[in-house]
Design an enzyme around this catalytic site. Structure first.
Site, PDB file in Angstrom:
ATOM      1  N   HIS A 112       0.831  -1.214   0.000  1.00  0.00           N
ATOM      2  CA  HIS A 112       0.000   0.000   0.000  1.00  0.00           C
ATOM      3  C   HIS A 112       0.871   1.273   0.000  1.00  0.00           C
ATOM      4  O   HIS A 112       0.795   2.094  -0.909  1.00  0.00           O
ATOM      5  CB  HIS A 112      -0.900   0.028   1.239  1.00  0.00           C
ATOM      6  CG  HIS A 112      -1.774  -1.167   1.426  1.00  0.00           C
ATOM      7  ND1 HIS A 112      -2.810  -1.500   0.574  1.00  0.00           N
ATOM      8  CD2 HIS A 112      -1.769  -2.123   2.392  1.00  0.00           C
ATOM      9  CE1 HIS A 112      -3.420  -2.587   1.010  1.00  0.00           C
ATOM     10  NE2 HIS A 112      -2.807  -2.994   2.117  1.00  0.00           N
TER      11      HIS A 112
HETATM   12  O1  RIB Z   1      -5.265   0.389   4.229  1.00  0.00           O
HETATM   13  C1  RIB Z   1      -3.867   0.326   4.200  1.00  0.00           C
HETATM   14  C2  RIB Z   1      -3.265   1.523   4.892  1.00  0.00           C
HETATM   15  O2  RIB Z   1      -3.639   1.535   6.280  1.00  0.00           O
HETATM   16  C3  RIB Z   1      -1.728   1.497   4.883  1.00  0.00           C
HETATM   17  O3  RIB Z   1      -1.238   2.795   4.892  1.00  0.00           O
HETATM   18  C4  RIB Z   1      -1.414   0.803   6.179  1.00  0.00           C
HETATM   19  O4  RIB Z   1      -0.106   1.128   6.662  1.00  0.00           O
HETATM   20  C5  RIB Z   1      -2.455   1.395   7.091  1.00  0.00           C
HETATM   21  O5  RIB Z   1      -2.003   2.673   7.537  1.00  0.00           O
END
Ligand code: RIB
Ligand code: CA
Length: 309
Positions: A239
């Site tokens: 992500h």
């Molecule tokens: O949904 C994924 C996000 O939420 C990423 O940034 C993970 O690190 C959490 O912060």
């Protein structure tokens, strides 16, 4: 070279993204601010420093921010990221002190001192960013850009929720902050689950074996972080590294220019990021496609310190 101030909630993928950034000449990190999200803000603040110290970086200030979302109690994600928030990588406690400012004051000062030059990267909930924008309404227009990891926009089959069936974790955590930031007028590039949940953009066990074979501090820490998520989730979702990749090679992702509504409150649709018919105002760039193999090739070449793949 992008001059960056980075608001994060490390977290495995924030930490992997930070390792990537420190191995990438396209970005210069001027400061890190930390927010509660994956873990309490004391832990995310310690984790950012633990990663920097592991890589012998002592020139980047780490500045603590909000302990709670604007209108909701914190819901951490340690069940996903491990008891220490970093996949139990057993890094020693941090030695470097926190910068004495509050995150939102630090963010604002950097941007006000260099109008048009600073890109804000946000890979946690948007609480600190909302505080900074509330205190300094001129700030959104003074940013070179705002790259954020957040949202699920229904632009690909992967664009559904990961926190609820409908909402992505960062936005769900603080929907009021996200609503404010998405309507701030900043030049936003939102990297959501539509691309980050694409299996072609996720690290698998084969990638992990390549990282394990490289004996450097960066590769060793990356391997430990990725290993935890591969072990418990079957793969490592990238992500936050994908959000950062927007600054490394803009051709890796495609963006649609669209209007987005963020649902506030605490109902079934809390944190939903709904794409609306786009008139001419308040549009943001939302990632709608990713070249997963090319992204992973770039990531591995940087972590393994090989010629760019
Ligand atoms: O949904 C994924 C996000 O939420 C990423 O940034 C993970 O690190 C959490 O912060
Ligand atoms: Ca994060």
């Amino acid at each position: 070279m992008h001059k960056v101030v980075w608001d994060m909630d490390p977290g495995i993928d924030d930490a992997v993204a930070l390792i990537l950034a420190l191995r990438s000449p396209e970005v210069q990190i001027l400061g890190i601010t930390t927010v509660a999200g994956n873990a309490r803000v004391e832990m995310t603040s310690a984790n950012a420093r633990r990663v920097l110290e592991h890589l012998n970086v002592d020139s980047i200030p780490v500045v603590m921010g909000a302990a709670n979302p604007l209108n909701h109690p914190l819901e951490d994600a340690l069940s996903y990221h491990g008891p220490d928030g970093l996949g139990n990588c057993n890094l020693p406690p941090p030695r470097m002190p926190l910068h004495p400012s509050k995150a939102w004051d630090f963010l604002a000062r950097l941007v006000l001192d260099a109008p048009g030059e600073i890109t804000l990267v946000a890979t946690g909930s948007l609480t600190n960013v909302a505080h900074a924008f509330s205190l300094h309404p001129e700030l959104p227009g003074l940013l070179a850009g705002l790259v954020l990891m957040g949202g699920a926009y229904g632009l690909t089959p992967y664009g559904t929720g990961n926190c609820t069936p409908h909402a992505e974790f960062n936005i769900w955590q603080d929907p009021e902050a996200a609503h404010m930031v998405f309507n701030s007028g900043a030049d936003i590039f939102a990297v959501g689950l539509d691309v980050t949940m694409d299996p072609a953009a996720c690290l698998n066990r084969g990638h992990l074996e390549r990282i394990n074979a490289r004996h450097t501090p960066a590769a060793h820490l990356a391997a430990q972080l990725v290993e935890y998520e591969v072990k418990y989730q079957g793969c490592c979702r990238m992500h936050d590294p994908l959000a950062l990749a927007t600054l490394l090679d803009a051709s890796l992702l495609d963006f649609a220019l669209t209007k987005v509504e963020v649902v506030e409150g605490n109902g079934w649709d809390r944190g939903v990021t709904r794409v609306l018919p786009s008139d001419s105002s308040g549009l943001i760039h939302v990632a709608c496609a990713v070249d997963g193999p090319r992204f992973l090739g770039l990531f591995l070449s940087r972590i393994l310190e090989e010629q760019d793949g």
